[in-house]
Design a protein around this motif. Structure first.
Motif, mmCIF file in Angstrom:
data_model
loop_
_atom_site.group_PDB
_atom_site.id
_atom_site.type_symbol
_atom_site.label_atom_id
_atom_site.label_comp_id
_atom_site.label_asym_id
_atom_site.label_seq_id
_atom_site.Cartn_x
_atom_site.Cartn_y
_atom_site.Cartn_z
ATOM 1 N N ASP A 193 2.014 -8.912 -6.915
ATOM 2 C CA ASP A 193 3.281 -8.427 -6.402
ATOM 3 C C ASP A 193 3.026 -7.823 -5.006
ATOM 4 O O ASP A 193 2.124 -7.007 -4.860
ATOM 5 N N ILE A 204 4.337 -5.535 -3.184
ATOM 6 C CA ILE A 204 4.363 -4.065 -3.112
ATOM 7 C C ILE A 204 3.061 -3.488 -3.634
ATOM 8 O O ILE A 204 2.504 -2.537 -3.093
ATOM 9 N N VAL A 221 0.122 -3.401 -1.249
ATOM 10 C CA VAL A 221 0.143 -2.261 -0.334
ATOM 11 C C VAL A 221 -0.360 -1.003 -1.040
ATOM 12 O O VAL A 221 -1.166 -0.250 -0.506
ATOM 13 N N MET A 222 0.122 -0.801 -2.287
ATOM 14 C CA MET A 222 -0.309 0.383 -3.048
ATOM 15 C C MET A 222 -1.804 0.367 -3.291
ATOM 16 O O MET A 222 -2.494 1.374 -3.112
#
Ligand SMILES: Nc1ncnc2c1ncn2[C@@H]1O[C@H](COP(=O)(O)OP(=O)(O)OP(=O)(O)O)[C@@H](O)[C@H]1O
Ligand SMILES: [Mn+2]
Length: 270
Positions: free
Chosen positions: A180, A182, A185-186
């Motif tokens: 995913d 997102i 980035v996390m």
């Protein structure tokens, strides 16, 4: 005349199979129509619709790793056996096949590179996604600085039992999966801090900041690698997980399975 004619004749003589690495449709069709031995395609996707196909998780830039993956996959899928003489053909520069390599399948050291992706507890796509995150992290670092990271993939319950928390787990109640955008980035953000990420068989991020405490007996990792790599190797011997490590000190990505180093690659090459 170059005088190499005899060498080329010997290269293609008495082969049992042809392995085409990421061929174009045109070169696949030209070869499959003419060939009197099996033609196996090794590629990230079967865009040519080959009957005999081995899926590459990533385009290994290291030619030997690419071939090794193909050989081990060919044996696993029973397209070939260790006695098979194979002509590997690939395209390293512009369009069309420009390189051929002759190899006997059994002469290649079996490293388990194919098993690591295909016969692990975790799904192959999960391992590929983690590898891609780690390569991305290795390329860019964290705000330009080199960063290290350790991902333990699969058999998460057992991995959690063999580790302890170093800090609050930001993934505690979340249902996020690798792959995913997102999450990428996390993961990059959290990789600044110590410890390992634990990923489930299906790609769910179970935890960050785990300090691994596996039994380290019988783990044989190359000299010169430190505690992060030792912990990575050891957890894969003590559980059915695999581990992917980015070294902060030499910038290389390494994969471990069954307590052993299976392959290493330089993220800068991707
Ligand atoms: N058992 C462990 N579990 C999880 N993380 C660990 C463990 N041991 C070390 N680490 C992590 O590895 C980091 C680097 O340790 P060390 O330099 O000894 O490892 P290394 O193998 O040399 O890795 P690098 O090549 O990145 O320096 C530590 O700061 C810590 O975050
Ligand atoms: Mn170190």
């Amino acid at each position: 005349m170059s005088g190499l004619g005899g060498v080329v004749t010997d290269l293609v003589a008495d082969i049992d199979a042809v392995f085409l690495f990421s061929p174009s449709t045109a070169s696949y069709e030209a070869i499959v129509d003419e060939s009197d031995v099996p033609v196996v395609v090794v590629a990230v996707e079967n865009t040519v619709g080959a009957e005999l196909f081995i899926e590459l998780p990533i385009e290994f830039r290291e030619i030997k790793e690419r071939i090794r993956f193909g050989m081990e996959g060919g044996i696993d899928q029973e397209y070939i056996d260790t006695g098979t003489i194979i002509l590997c053909a690939m395209n390293l520069f512009d369009d069309g096949i420009d390189s051929v390599i002759r190899v006997r399948a059994g002469e290649f050291t079996h490293t388990g590179i194919y098993d690591l992706f295909v016969n692990s507890r975790a799904e192959p796509s999960v391992i590929r996604n983690v590898l891609e995150v780690v390569i991305g992290l290795g390329k860019k670092g964290q705000k330009g600085k080199p960063v290290g990271a350790l991902f333990v993939v699969g058999d998460a319950g057992k991995v959690m039992n063999k580790s302890r928390s170093l800090s609050y787990n930001p993934f505690e109640k979340s249902h996020v999966h690798v792959g995913d955008p997102i999450v990428d980035v996390m993961l990059k953000e959290f990789s600044r801090l110590d410890g390992a990420f634990v990923i489930s068989d299906s790609g769910k991020i179970v935890s960050a900041y785990r300090y691994l405490e596996p039994a380290a007996e019988g783990v044989d990792i190359p000299k010169g690698l430190g505690t992060r790599h030792m912990a990575a190797g050891a957890i894969t011997r003590d559980t059915n997980a695999i581990a992917i490590v980015l070294s902060e000190s030499d910038g290389l990505v390494r994969a471990f399975s069954g307590g052993e180093l299976i392959f290493e690659l330089d993220p800068e090459a991707y």
